[in-house]
Scaffold this motif. Sequence first.
Motif, short mmCIF file in Angstrom:
data_model
loop_
_atom_site.label_atom_id
_atom_site.label_comp_id
_atom_site.label_asym_id
_atom_site.label_seq_id
_atom_site.Cartn_x
_atom_site.Cartn_y
_atom_site.Cartn_z
N ALA A 1 0.85 -1.18 0.00
CA ALA A 1 0.00 0.00 0.00
C ALA A 1 0.88 1.23 0.00
CB ALA A 1 -0.91 0.00 1.23
N ARG A 2 0.30 2.37 -0.37
CA ARG A 2 1.06 3.63 -0.37
C ARG A 2 1.08 4.27 1.00
NH1 ARG A 2 -0.91 7.63 -4.89
NH2 ARG A 2 0.80 8.80 -3.95
N ASN A 3 -0.07 4.22 1.69
CA ASN A 3 -0.20 4.85 2.99
C ASN A 3 -0.76 3.84 3.99
OD1 ASN A 3 0.48 7.68 2.12
ND2 ASN A 3 -1.38 7.38 0.88
N VAL A 4 0.02 3.53 5.00
CA VAL A 4 -0.32 2.45 5.92
C VAL A 4 -0.47 3.01 7.33
CG1 VAL A 4 0.43 0.26 6.92
CG2 VAL A 4 0.93 0.77 4.51
N ALA A 5 -1.51 2.59 8.03
CA ALA A 5 -1.70 2.92 9.44
C ALA A 5 -1.60 1.66 10.27
CB ALA A 5 -3.05 3.59 9.67
N VAL A 6 -0.78 1.70 11.31
CA VAL A 6 -0.66 0.59 12.25
C VAL A 6 -1.25 1.07 13.58
CG1 VAL A 6 0.89 -0.98 13.45
CG2 VAL A 6 1.41 -0.27 11.10
N ILE A 7 -2.17 0.31 14.12
CA ILE A 7 -2.82 0.69 15.38
C ILE A 7 -2.17 -0.07 16.52
CG2 ILE A 7 -5.01 0.80 16.63
CD1 ILE A 7 -6.42 0.63 13.90
N GLY A 8 -1.58 0.64 17.46
CA GLY A 8 -0.93 0.02 18.61
C GLY A 8 0.41 0.68 18.89
N GLY A 9 0.99 0.40 20.06
CA GLY A 9 2.24 1.04 20.42
C GLY A 9 3.29 0.11 20.97
N GLY A 10 3.11 -1.20 20.76
CA GLY A 10 4.07 -2.17 21.27
C GLY A 10 5.08 -2.61 20.22
N ASN A 11 5.86 -3.63 20.57
CA ASN A 11 6.90 -4.11 19.65
C ASN A 11 6.31 -4.66 18.36
OD1 ASN A 11 9.05 -3.52 21.40
ND2 ASN A 11 8.84 -5.47 22.47
N VAL A 12 5.14 -5.31 18.46
CA VAL A 12 4.51 -5.86 17.26
C VAL A 12 4.11 -4.74 16.31
CG1 VAL A 12 2.58 -7.21 16.37
CG2 VAL A 12 3.74 -7.94 18.45
N ALA A 13 3.61 -3.64 16.87
CA ALA A 13 3.26 -2.49 16.04
C ALA A 13 4.49 -1.94 15.33
CB ALA A 13 2.60 -1.40 16.90
N MET A 14 5.61 -1.88 16.05
CA MET A 14 6.86 -1.40 15.44
C MET A 14 7.30 -2.34 14.31
SD MET A 14 7.38 1.33 17.08
CE MET A 14 6.26 1.88 18.36
N ASP A 15 7.19 -3.64 14.55
CA ASP A 15 7.58 -4.62 13.53
C ASP A 15 6.73 -4.46 12.27
OD1 ASP A 15 9.51 -5.70 15.17
OD2 ASP A 15 8.28 -7.40 15.83
N ALA A 16 5.43 -4.30 12.47
CA ALA A 16 4.53 -4.17 11.32
C ALA A 16 4.80 -2.89 10.55
CB ALA A 16 3.07 -4.22 11.78
N TYR B 1 -1.54 5.86 18.21
CA TYR B 1 -1.47 5.40 19.61
C TYR B 1 -2.22 6.39 20.48
CZ TYR B 1 0.49 3.70 24.01
OH TYR B 1 0.65 3.20 25.28
N ARG B 2 -3.01 5.89 21.39
CA ARG B 2 -3.93 6.75 22.13
C ARG B 2 -3.29 7.50 23.28
NH1 ARG B 2 -7.72 2.73 25.68
NH2 ARG B 2 -6.08 1.44 26.59
N ARG B 3 -2.05 7.17 23.61
CA ARG B 3 -1.32 7.92 24.62
C ARG B 3 -0.17 8.68 23.95
NH1 ARG B 3 -2.75 3.17 27.88
NH2 ARG B 3 -3.71 3.82 29.86
N THR B 4 0.81 9.13 24.74
CA THR B 4 1.95 9.84 24.19
C THR B 4 3.11 8.88 23.97
OG1 THR B 4 2.99 10.40 26.30
CG2 THR B 4 1.25 11.88 25.51
N GLN B 5 4.17 9.37 23.37
CA GLN B 5 5.34 8.53 23.08
C GLN B 5 5.94 7.95 24.36
OE1 GLN B 5 8.11 10.23 20.28
NE2 GLN B 5 9.84 9.11 21.12
N GLU B 6 5.90 8.71 25.44
CA GLU B 6 6.50 8.26 26.70
C GLU B 6 5.80 7.03 27.26
OE1 GLU B 6 5.92 11.48 25.93
OE2 GLU B 6 8.08 11.82 25.62
N GLU B 7 4.51 6.86 26.95
CA GLU B 7 3.76 5.71 27.47
C GLU B 7 3.82 4.49 26.56
OE1 GLU B 7 2.61 9.13 29.60
OE2 GLU B 7 2.10 8.84 27.50
N MET B 8 4.44 4.60 25.41
CA MET B 8 4.47 3.46 24.48
C MET B 8 5.19 2.27 25.12
SD MET B 8 5.16 4.90 20.66
CE MET B 8 3.76 5.05 19.55
N PRO B 9 4.59 1.07 25.05
CA PRO B 9 5.22 -0.10 25.65
C PRO B 9 6.34 -0.72 24.82
CG PRO B 9 3.10 -0.70 24.72
CD PRO B 9 3.22 0.79 24.57
N ALA B 10 6.55 -0.27 23.60
CA ALA B 10 7.60 -0.84 22.75
C ALA B 10 8.98 -0.59 23.35
CB ALA B 10 7.55 -0.22 21.35
N ARG B 11 9.92 -1.44 23.02
CA ARG B 11 11.31 -1.22 23.43
C ARG B 11 11.80 0.11 22.87
NH1 ARG B 11 15.59 -5.62 22.16
NH2 ARG B 11 16.74 -4.29 23.61
N LEU B 12 12.55 0.83 23.66
CA LEU B 12 13.05 2.14 23.22
C LEU B 12 13.90 2.01 21.97
CD1 LEU B 12 13.98 3.86 26.62
CD2 LEU B 12 11.97 4.24 25.17
#
Length: 471
Positions: free
Chosen positions: A289-304, A320-331
């Motif tokens: 796709a040209r424009n992709v949205a991934v819903i979520g803030g964890g490692n799986v979201a980063m992978d996708a 992501y419904r919170r801010t960057q500081e609350e994202m559960p993904a690995r830094l």
Amino acid sequence: MVNKQKFDPTRTPMPEQPADVRSKNFLEVALGYSKEEAMLEAARCLQCKKPLCQKGCPVEIDIKGFIKHLADGDIPSAYRVIKETNALPAVCGRVCPQENQCEGACILGKKYEPVAIGRLERFVADTFDSDSACEMITGHTACSLLNEQFKVACIGSGPSSLTVAGYLAARGVPVTVFEALHEIGGVLVYGIPEFRLPKSVVAREVGALWSKGVTFMPNYVGGKTVTIPDLMEEGYDAVFIGVGAGLPWFLNIPGENLVGVYSSNEYLTRINLGRAYDFPNYDTPAPKARNVAVIGGGNVAMDAARTALRLGAENVYITYRRTQEEMPARLEELHHAIEEGVQLELLTSPIAINGDENSHVKSMTLQVMELGEPDDSGRRRPVPIEGKTRELEVDMVILAVGTGANPILLEATPGLDLSSRGYIVTDAETGETSIPNVYAGGDIAGGSSTVISAMGAGRKAAKTIADKLGV
């Protein structure tokens, strides 16, 4: 003792592909330490009398010990120490959240940067001659010293099952691992992209288990082609359930059935297990796709998101419904994603996916949020701002909002107690289920977990099984 005159408070940088290069290929991002770099970083270890790093490791690696050997240039001894408790060091060195575990507990980190324990583990595992792995782990010169008096089965071939198999095989117990898919490794091969964990690394770790006498049976679906009652009737002394939690969750918002909407499970499995990233060498075309949205803030979201970018998307957004500081993904993963060009749409929550006349995704409606009072997790709760929404033009949406327990095996196993959320209930100390001599660990026994925590659960169960068998 470390020579304080030579002590460097900053950790040795990890060589990486430049962001503008790696965002266009699926080669591993981190290039690994050289021997000189690894020994330099190992020399930073303070060799504490009471190493807190080991307590922070779910599989209790003697971190102080292996780093001391590495600092001395003795890689075989370093590998031997790691392998005493960890069946998958090359994997753990790449994907474990060390910053929250061993490195997070490193005393050096209280004043300076902690020792790069994960990077050192990866170096040792990658450098050591894997053909010698069996002898190093078992203490025997041959890998065929199996005790045919016993046999154990594992259903699922993810990190928890591989840990069980490695622990028991090292003690002479024949283990058979049944896997539903055609390739061994579970989430390690279908869930984690090549640029984070190369398939060759997983194959090497699995090969070491083959050499120890572990038998792998692909294309066996737990609950269908292999069941727990059948295995017990066939004389298996114990069964370990490590099937993960692969049932995707959705948001139940309008438009989730449109063409171009994927669960992260389906999307990543197509790309990773099907090798769609290597089309046309593998005949599995990837959804693009040209424009992709991934819903979520964890490692799986980063992978996708990072995968979609590599497949040629012009814009990739993470909502992501919170801010960057609350994202559960690995830094580290979040940092890499931003470097590569992934765009964060923060304080937004999808309320509808909109389609065109052909029922294909054309946009997503986002509810704008703000942070309110803390919830039970301690994070500030996202609260909708009344009447404030906006449209995001996309032609693909990937949902990475979590997974649940797949019911196939569970429904085929009478007497197996489940939690209110559908996961297997296990004894916290042994991993045993409500069925005697049946154990479980990893995602299926408690929801989403990391690779290393799943391995910790597998190790706990394996130790209990070994004690019962007297090996």
